[in-house]
Design a protein around this motif. Structure first.
Motif, mmCIF file in Angstrom:
data_model
loop_
_atom_site.group_PDB
_atom_site.id
_atom_site.type_symbol
_atom_site.label_atom_id
_atom_site.label_comp_id
_atom_site.label_asym_id
_atom_site.label_seq_id
_atom_site.Cartn_x
_atom_site.Cartn_y
_atom_site.Cartn_z
ATOM 1 N N VAL A 118 38.445 27.481 43.211
ATOM 2 C CA VAL A 118 39.777 28.100 42.444
ATOM 3 C C VAL A 118 40.219 29.502 43.230
ATOM 4 C CG1 VAL A 118 38.454 29.615 41.092
ATOM 5 C CG2 VAL A 118 40.621 28.747 40.442
ATOM 6 N N THR A 119 41.492 29.502 43.674
ATOM 7 C CA THR A 119 41.949 30.536 44.317
ATOM 8 C C THR A 119 42.962 31.589 43.380
ATOM 9 O OG1 THR A 119 42.102 29.228 46.288
ATOM 10 C CG2 THR A 119 43.367 31.145 46.480
ATOM 11 N N ARG A 120 42.887 32.773 43.564
ATOM 12 C CA ARG A 120 43.442 33.916 42.963
ATOM 13 C C ARG A 120 44.491 34.453 44.103
ATOM 14 N NH1 ARG A 120 40.073 36.995 38.646
ATOM 15 N NH2 ARG A 120 39.199 35.494 37.633
ATOM 16 N N PHE A 121 45.684 34.642 43.600
ATOM 17 C CA PHE A 121 46.627 35.142 44.755
ATOM 18 C C PHE A 121 47.129 36.743 44.452
ATOM 19 C CE2 PHE A 121 46.786 30.765 45.303
ATOM 20 C CZ PHE A 121 46.753 30.506 46.640
ATOM 21 N N SER A 122 47.381 37.568 45.249
ATOM 22 C CA SER A 122 47.976 38.761 45.229
ATOM 23 C C SER A 122 49.385 38.894 44.838
ATOM 24 C CB SER A 122 47.607 39.742 46.395
ATOM 25 O OG SER A 122 48.361 39.433 47.608
ATOM 26 N N GLY A 123 50.078 37.779 45.427
ATOM 27 C CA GLY A 123 51.533 37.819 45.555
ATOM 28 C C GLY A 123 52.113 38.348 46.535
ATOM 29 N N ARG A 124 51.410 38.873 47.651
ATOM 30 C CA ARG A 124 51.962 39.392 49.067
ATOM 31 C C ARG A 124 51.709 38.523 50.059
ATOM 32 N NH1 ARG A 124 49.096 45.251 47.605
ATOM 33 N NH2 ARG A 124 47.277 44.000 48.653
ATOM 34 N N ALA A 125 52.431 38.251 51.123
ATOM 35 C CA ALA A 125 52.270 37.473 52.263
ATOM 36 C C ALA A 125 51.022 37.960 53.058
ATOM 37 C CB ALA A 125 53.446 37.519 53.228
ATOM 38 N N ALA A 126 50.190 37.353 53.679
ATOM 39 C CA ALA A 126 49.297 37.610 54.459
ATOM 40 C C ALA A 126 49.661 37.356 56.105
ATOM 41 C CB ALA A 126 47.820 36.651 54.214
ATOM 42 N N PRO A 127 48.917 38.228 56.849
ATOM 43 C CA PRO A 127 49.081 37.963 58.407
ATOM 44 C C PRO A 127 48.803 36.568 58.514
ATOM 45 C CG PRO A 127 47.294 39.372 57.822
ATOM 46 C CD PRO A 127 47.802 39.185 56.601
ATOM 47 N N PRO A 128 49.430 36.078 59.606
ATOM 48 C CA PRO A 128 49.216 34.605 60.223
ATOM 49 C C PRO A 128 47.725 34.631 60.495
ATOM 50 C CG PRO A 128 51.195 35.468 61.213
ATOM 51 C CD PRO A 128 50.526 36.593 60.605
ATOM 52 N N HIS A 129 47.202 33.566 59.797
ATOM 53 C CA HIS A 129 45.847 33.110 60.175
ATOM 54 C C HIS A 129 45.489 32.656 61.625
ATOM 55 C CE1 HIS A 129 41.608 31.000 60.069
ATOM 56 N NE2 HIS A 129 41.259 31.670 58.899
ATOM 57 N N PRO A 130 44.511 33.131 62.397
ATOM 58 C CA PRO A 130 44.499 32.884 63.793
ATOM 59 C C PRO A 130 44.158 31.068 64.064
ATOM 60 C CG PRO A 130 42.492 33.932 63.032
ATOM 61 C CD PRO A 130 43.317 33.940 61.863
ATOM 62 N N PHE B 4 27.231 29.044 45.337
ATOM 63 C CA PHE B 4 28.606 29.382 44.845
ATOM 64 C C PHE B 4 28.871 30.321 46.125
ATOM 65 C CE2 PHE B 4 26.306 28.016 41.327
ATOM 66 C CZ PHE B 4 27.216 27.347 40.300
ATOM 67 N N TYR B 5 30.197 30.407 46.332
ATOM 68 C CA TYR B 5 30.607 31.400 47.394
ATOM 69 C C TYR B 5 31.893 31.993 46.977
ATOM 70 C CZ TYR B 5 34.107 27.657 48.268
ATOM 71 O OH TYR B 5 35.103 26.619 48.215
ATOM 72 N N SER B 6 32.303 33.170 47.749
ATOM 73 C CA SER B 6 33.547 33.609 47.192
ATOM 74 C C SER B 6 33.958 34.523 48.500
ATOM 75 C CB SER B 6 33.483 34.693 46.147
ATOM 76 O OG SER B 6 34.560 35.554 45.860
ATOM 77 N N TYR B 7 35.312 34.635 48.950
ATOM 78 C CA TYR B 7 35.743 35.092 49.769
ATOM 79 C C TYR B 7 37.168 35.612 49.593
ATOM 80 C CZ TYR B 7 38.622 30.814 51.006
ATOM 81 O OH TYR B 7 39.166 29.792 51.018
ATOM 82 N N VAL B 8 37.678 36.569 50.610
ATOM 83 C CA VAL B 8 38.948 36.974 50.487
ATOM 84 C C VAL B 8 39.807 36.888 51.896
ATOM 85 C CG1 VAL B 8 38.620 39.307 51.127
ATOM 86 C CG2 VAL B 8 40.308 39.207 49.687
ATOM 87 N N TYR B 9 40.996 36.552 51.820
ATOM 88 C CA TYR B 9 41.700 36.474 52.886
ATOM 89 C C TYR B 9 42.992 37.428 52.565
ATOM 90 C CZ TYR B 9 44.147 35.304 57.217
ATOM 91 O OH TYR B 9 44.847 35.487 58.489
ATOM 92 N N PRO B 10 43.439 38.111 53.740
ATOM 93 C CA PRO B 10 42.676 38.561 54.865
ATOM 94 C C PRO B 10 41.277 39.305 54.449
ATOM 95 C CG PRO B 10 44.671 39.984 54.604
ATOM 96 C CD PRO B 10 44.746 38.970 53.552
ATOM 97 N N GLY B 11 40.544 39.577 55.320
ATOM 98 C CA GLY B 11 39.154 40.334 55.243
ATOM 99 C C GLY B 11 39.572 41.665 54.813
#
Length: 131
Positions: A12-24, A59-66
């Motif tokens: 499941v993903t939660r979003f901030s509502g802001r754009a992220a820098p392009p993923h490499p 179980f895992y969790s990550y944020v993008y961008p770091g």
């Protein structure tokens, strides 16, 4: 809620509502255009992976961008950890399964890793969350 192709994990993903820098890009077996679209917005994802290639389920969790400070952020339960090589938090399935209250252990992991990611990323949690 989504199901990842090729790795059999659900998340499941939660979003901030802001754009992220392009993923490499550069993720094996995944077209760069898919990755760039998938990570076009700031996000915190968490899920379960059944393991494979000698690695145990987790179980895992990550944020993008770091975000700096993620590795030092306090998370729960005690068996959870940050893997700097992967840039993600993990809670081994076996640790969750054998916890006195497995449901609470997973809940604590998901909530504490989301809070760390959202707080360190400067998300407006009051505007984003519903109780």
């Amino acid at each position: 809620m989504h199901f990842f192709w090729g790795s059999f994990d659900s998340a499941v993903t939660r979003f901030s509502g802001r754009a992220a820098p392009p993923h490499p890009g550069g993720i094996p077996h995944l077209a760069d255009w898919v990755t760039r679209e998938s990570y076009s917005a700031e996000q915190c994802a968490a899920g379960w992976w059944p393991g494979g290639n000698g690695q145990e389920a987790a179980f895992y969790s990550y944020v993008y961008p770091g975000v700096p400070g993620l590795a030092e952020a306090p998370i729960q339960p005690a068996e959870a950890f940050f893997n700097p090589e992967m840039g993600e938090y993990f809670l081994p399935y076996e640790a969750a399964r054998t916890a006195p209250d497995p449901r609470q252990a997973v809940h604590d992991f998901l909530q504490s890793t989301y809070a760390a990611a959202a707080n360190l990323s400067g998300w407006d949690r009051a505007a984003l969350e519903r109780h």
